[in-house]
Design an enzyme around this catalytic site. Structure first.
Site, PDB file in Angstrom:
ATOM      1  CG  HIS A   3      -2.001  -1.118   1.075  1.00  0.00           C
ATOM      2  ND1 HIS A   3      -3.083  -0.991   0.232  1.00  0.00           N
ATOM      3  CD2 HIS A   3      -2.115  -2.336   1.645  1.00  0.00           C
ATOM      4  CE1 HIS A   3      -3.836  -2.073   0.314  1.00  0.00           C
ATOM      5  NE2 HIS A   3      -3.268  -2.906   1.167  1.00  0.00           N
ATOM      6  CE  LYS A 148      -5.865   8.351 -16.677  1.00  0.00           C
ATOM      7  NZ  LYS A 148      -4.727   8.034 -17.580  1.00  0.00           N
ATOM      8  CG  LEU A 389     -25.335   8.779   5.626  1.00  0.00           C
ATOM      9  CD1 LEU A 389     -25.653  10.235   5.394  1.00  0.00           C
ATOM     10  CD2 LEU A 389     -26.581   7.974   5.967  1.00  0.00           C
TER      11      LEU A 389
HETATM   12  C1  LIG Z   1      -7.725  14.123   9.460  1.00  0.00           C
HETATM   13  C2  LIG Z   1      -8.671  13.973   8.186  1.00  0.00           C
HETATM   14  C3  LIG Z   1      -8.323  12.804   7.281  1.00  0.00           C
HETATM   15  C4  LIG Z   1      -9.345  12.691   6.055  1.00  0.00           C
HETATM   16  C5  LIG Z   1      -8.955  11.595   5.135  1.00  0.00           C
HETATM   17  C6  LIG Z   1      -9.165  10.213   5.813  1.00  0.00           C
HETATM   18  C7  LIG Z   1      -8.885   9.079   4.795  1.00  0.00           C
HETATM   19  C8  LIG Z   1     -10.065   8.968   3.781  1.00  0.00           C
HETATM   20  C9  LIG Z   1      -9.797   7.866   2.758  1.00  0.00           C
HETATM   21  C10 LIG Z   1     -10.879   7.814   1.680  1.00  0.00           C
HETATM   22  C11 LIG Z   1     -12.173   7.208   2.202  1.00  0.00           C
HETATM   23  C12 LIG Z   1     -13.254   7.144   1.127  1.00  0.00           C
HETATM   24  C13 LIG Z   1     -14.535   6.543   1.714  1.00  0.00           C
HETATM   25  C14 LIG Z   1     -15.659   6.505   0.716  1.00  0.00           C
HETATM   26  O1  LIG Z   1     -15.791   7.361  -0.141  1.00  0.00           O
HETATM   27  C15 LIG Z   1     -16.638   5.309   0.764  1.00  0.00           C
HETATM   28  S1  LIG Z   1     -15.848   3.895  -0.107  1.00  0.00           S
HETATM   29  C16 LIG Z   1     -16.297   4.260  -1.784  1.00  0.00           C
HETATM   30  C17 LIG Z   1     -15.078   4.620  -2.632  1.00  0.00           C
HETATM   31  N1  LIG Z   1     -15.497   4.934  -3.977  1.00  0.00           N
HETATM   32  C18 LIG Z   1     -15.750   3.998  -4.917  1.00  0.00           C
HETATM   33  O2  LIG Z   1     -15.559   2.811  -4.710  1.00  0.00           O
HETATM   34  C19 LIG Z   1     -16.301   4.518  -6.229  1.00  0.00           C
HETATM   35  C20 LIG Z   1     -15.773   3.740  -7.431  1.00  0.00           C
HETATM   36  N2  LIG Z   1     -14.328   3.695  -7.426  1.00  0.00           N
HETATM   37  C21 LIG Z   1     -13.591   4.821  -7.698  1.00  0.00           C
HETATM   38  O3  LIG Z   1     -14.088   5.909  -7.940  1.00  0.00           O
HETATM   39  C22 LIG Z   1     -12.081   4.665  -7.624  1.00  0.00           C
HETATM   40  O4  LIG Z   1     -11.759   3.298  -7.761  1.00  0.00           O
HETATM   41  C23 LIG Z   1     -11.489   5.194  -6.301  1.00  0.00           C
HETATM   42  C24 LIG Z   1     -11.641   6.706  -6.273  1.00  0.00           C
HETATM   43  C25 LIG Z   1     -12.170   4.552  -5.108  1.00  0.00           C
HETATM   44  C26 LIG Z   1      -9.994   4.838  -6.262  1.00  0.00           C
HETATM   45  O5  LIG Z   1      -9.370   5.402  -7.387  1.00  0.00           O
HETATM   46  P1  LIG Z   1      -8.523   4.456  -8.397  1.00  0.00           P
HETATM   47  O6  LIG Z   1      -8.352   5.190  -9.678  1.00  0.00           O
HETATM   48  O7  LIG Z   1      -9.151   3.105  -8.406  1.00  0.00           O
HETATM   49  O8  LIG Z   1      -7.089   4.252  -7.658  1.00  0.00           O
HETATM   50  P2  LIG Z   1      -5.862   5.281  -7.698  1.00  0.00           P
HETATM   51  O9  LIG Z   1      -6.342   6.653  -7.864  1.00  0.00           O
HETATM   52  O10 LIG Z   1      -4.880   4.783  -8.689  1.00  0.00           O
HETATM   53  O11 LIG Z   1      -5.266   5.152  -6.212  1.00  0.00           O
HETATM   54  C27 LIG Z   1      -4.931   3.860  -5.681  1.00  0.00           C
HETATM   55  C28 LIG Z   1      -4.785   4.045  -4.210  1.00  0.00           C
HETATM   56  O12 LIG Z   1      -6.060   4.415  -3.655  1.00  0.00           O
HETATM   57  C29 LIG Z   1      -6.405   3.473  -2.642  1.00  0.00           C
HETATM   58  N3  LIG Z   1      -7.855   3.289  -2.595  1.00  0.00           N
HETATM   59  C30 LIG Z   1      -8.623   2.624  -3.487  1.00  0.00           C
HETATM   60  N4  LIG Z   1      -9.904   2.655  -3.106  1.00  0.00           N
HETATM   61  C31 LIG Z   1      -9.960   3.350  -1.929  1.00  0.00           C
HETATM   62  C32 LIG Z   1     -11.012   3.717  -1.031  1.00  0.00           C
HETATM   63  N5  LIG Z   1     -12.273   3.347  -1.245  1.00  0.00           N
HETATM   64  N6  LIG Z   1     -10.694   4.421   0.083  1.00  0.00           N
HETATM   65  C33 LIG Z   1      -9.419   4.769   0.331  1.00  0.00           C
HETATM   66  N7  LIG Z   1      -8.362   4.461  -0.488  1.00  0.00           N
HETATM   67  C34 LIG Z   1      -8.653   3.759  -1.601  1.00  0.00           C
HETATM   68  C35 LIG Z   1      -5.689   2.186  -3.026  1.00  0.00           C
HETATM   69  O13 LIG Z   1      -5.563   1.353  -1.887  1.00  0.00           O
HETATM   70  C36 LIG Z   1      -4.369   2.754  -3.527  1.00  0.00           C
HETATM   71  O14 LIG Z   1      -3.558   3.117  -2.425  1.00  0.00           O
HETATM   72  P3  LIG Z   1      -2.360   2.106  -1.944  1.00  0.00           P
HETATM   73  O15 LIG Z   1      -1.388   2.038  -3.095  1.00  0.00           O
HETATM   74  O16 LIG Z   1      -1.791   2.706  -0.692  1.00  0.00           O
HETATM   75  O17 LIG Z   1      -3.062   0.774  -1.657  1.00  0.00           O
END
Ligand SMILES: CCCCCCCCCCCCCC(=O)CSCCNC(=O)CCNC(=O)[C@H](O)C(C)(C)COP(=O)(O)OP(=O)(O)OC[C@H]1O[C@@H](n2cnc3c(N)ncnc32)[C@H](O)[C@@H]1OP(=O)(O)O
Ligand SMILES: CCOC(=O)c1cnc2ccc(OC)cc2c1SCCC#N
Length: 389
Positions: A3, A148, A389
């Site tokens: 990760h 990306k 949610l």
């Molecule tokens: C003190 C305040 C702190 C606030 C922030 C707290 C933290 C909040 C965290 C966020 C909480 C959100 C909660 C929430 O919204 C509820 S979970 C729903 C998340 N959204 C979706 O599944 C929608 C469809 N998928 C996408 O849009 C993309 O696949 C997303 C954008 C998910 C990833 O885009 P991608 O184009 O597929 O991937 P890359 O850009 O290339 O990036 C890859 C990296 O992203 C990591 N990744 C993948 N999915 C993740 C996920 N669901 N949480 C966190 N990290 C996630 C993955 O492990 C890798 O990191 P690593 O290499 O270390 O493993």
């Protein structure tokens, strides 16, 4: 699994699992506000940040369309969540919310919205600690821009904006395993419209079961059973606040709701959130509460249906009415309002009614996470009093 991003973050790391010498609580201390990065993180050249004003119908529609076409799908790509605009306005504007935490990414040339992430402030109790956190949700990158490494930039940017408000912890859920879940829960589903669920391929006819037998199996009464069962109204807010604060104190992690939070999160909003309570006909005391939120899904690739009307169990409180009877009344109301399915997680005391009310276990898991807050031992779902949610 490497990760590369999450190993740089103040979250429980897999390598630390079982290390009971690590203290419970914040992993890193707050940064002095003067040292928080003042300017946004760099995006790849073609893209720009936009703060999404969801009060604006145009902006809210852009967010709605991005999520409708690019948000979470189940592993078999049978469904995709289709949060409504009214739901998004509810979810993103709780007491004390920050517009700056509603973050979008546009293509500079076309101005097309291609990514989104949000935070809302919440007071969450973890064991005996009350912590102001950001609840992070709606992380979405357009299907054409996946893999990306945009997500880490989105996450760092929302983290930066949360830090600017002197908040250092966050809570979030995901279907994917990341470093490191504080709890892993299971979805359960109660068919209300079995014929439709079979037609879309989610459910199958049981062995030696006909369709009419299956419909009869899931049939529900027309009217609720509990005397004094009625919709929650504004004047119930103080009583429900007392009831929920007391009830939630038994869980290891739970929201610390005050009256403003109860008014926002639990008062009924048509097609967004439904809430009912039991007022004793004799004493007029409010003894029980149940609620569910409305989250439709697109049905992908079915000839006969394009939309699934799903209810999601939210917060339920039983002090006099058996939880089984209370939740059966919730099912009756949901069926009457033409929901296809009633979903619930195995959190809180939900396990006590799931099987008896004919819920079936889903194949999806929901992992709960805290950011910059360690807990020594993974929580059992029954110890969780938090529904995001
Ligand atoms: C003190 C305040 C702190 C606030 C922030 C707290 C933290 C909040 C965290 C966020 C909480 C959100 C909660 C929430 O919204 C509820 S979970 C729903 C998340 N959204 C979706 O599944 C929608 C469809 N998928 C996408 O849009 C993309 O696949 C997303 C954008 C998910 C990833 O885009 P991608 O184009 O597929 O991937 P890359 O850009 O290339 O990036 C890859 C990296 O992203 C990591 N990744 C993948 N999915 C993740 C996920 N669901 N949480 C966190 N990290 C996630 C993955 O492990 C890798 O990191 P690593 O290499 O270390 O493993
Ligand atoms: C019929 C039972 O399944 C669902 O209600 C459903 C609907 N839409 C989804 C969209 C994305 C999705 O991605 C994990 C799952 C679903 C699910 S099952 C998990 C949610 C619950 N309960």
């Amino acid at each position: 699994k490497r990760h590369k991003f999450w190993e740089t973050q103040p979250v429980g790391q897999f390598k630390d699992i079982g290390d009971t010498s690590l203290p419970e609580g914040p992993i890193e201390p707050p940064t002095p506000l003067s040292e928080v990065k003042q300017e946004p993180y760099n995006l790849p050249n073609l893209y720009e940040w936009v703060t999404c004003d969801i009060d604006s119908d145009e902006m809210c529609t852009e967010v709605y369309n991005l999520l409708t076409n690019n948000y979470v799908e189940d592993d078999e790509n049978m469904f995709r969540f289709k949060y409504s605009k009214e739901f998004l306005r509810w979810a993103l504007r709780p007491p004390g919310y920050f517009k700056s935490w509603h973050i979008g990414v546009r293509v500079k040339s076309s101005k097309k919205l291609v990514a989104f992430i949000t935070g809302v402030p919440a007071r969450i109790r973890v064991r005996d600690d009350i912590v102001i956190m950001a609840e992070i949700n709606f992380l979405c990158v357009h299907k054409k821009l996946r893999s990306k490494r945009l997500a880490p930039v989105m996450i760092k940017e929302v983290t930066r904006r949360v830090h600017l408000e002197n908040i250092w912890q966050a809570a979030y859920t995901a279907g994917v395993v990341l470093p490191t879940p504080i709890s892993t829960c299971q979805y359960w589903h109660r068919s209300l419209n079995p014929k439709k669920l079979i037609d879309v391929g989610f459910s199958r006819l049981g062995a030696r079961m006909t369709m009419s037998r299956t419909i009869k199996l899931y049939k529900l009464p027309e009217s609720t059973a509990t005397p004094g069962f009625r919709k929650m109204e504004f004047h119930d807010v103080p009583a429900i606040t007392r009831l929920i604060r007391n009830y939630m104190s038994q869980f290891a992690a739970a929201p610390d709701f005050d009256e403003n939070d109860v008014e926002h999160w639990l008062l009924p909003k048509e097609d967004v959130v439904d809430s009912y309570l039991v007022e004793s006909p004799e004493t007029h005391e409010i003894t029980d509460f149940c609620s569910f939120y409305t989250l439709p899904s697109s049905i992908l690739g079915n000839q006969n249906y394009s939309a699934l009307k799903a209810a999601y169990s939210y917060y339920n409180i039983s002090t006099k009415t058996p939880l089984l009877q209370l939740m059966n009344d919730a099912l009756i109301v949901a069926k009457r309002k033409d929901y296809d399915v009633f979903n619930a997680l195995d959190v809180m005391h939900n396990e006590s009614f799931l099987k008896d009310l004919k819920f079936g276990p889903g194949d999806g898991k929901l992992h709960y996470y805290l950011y910059n807050y360690r807990i020594r031992q993974t929580l059992k779902p029954a110890e969780l009093g938090l529904v995001l949610l």
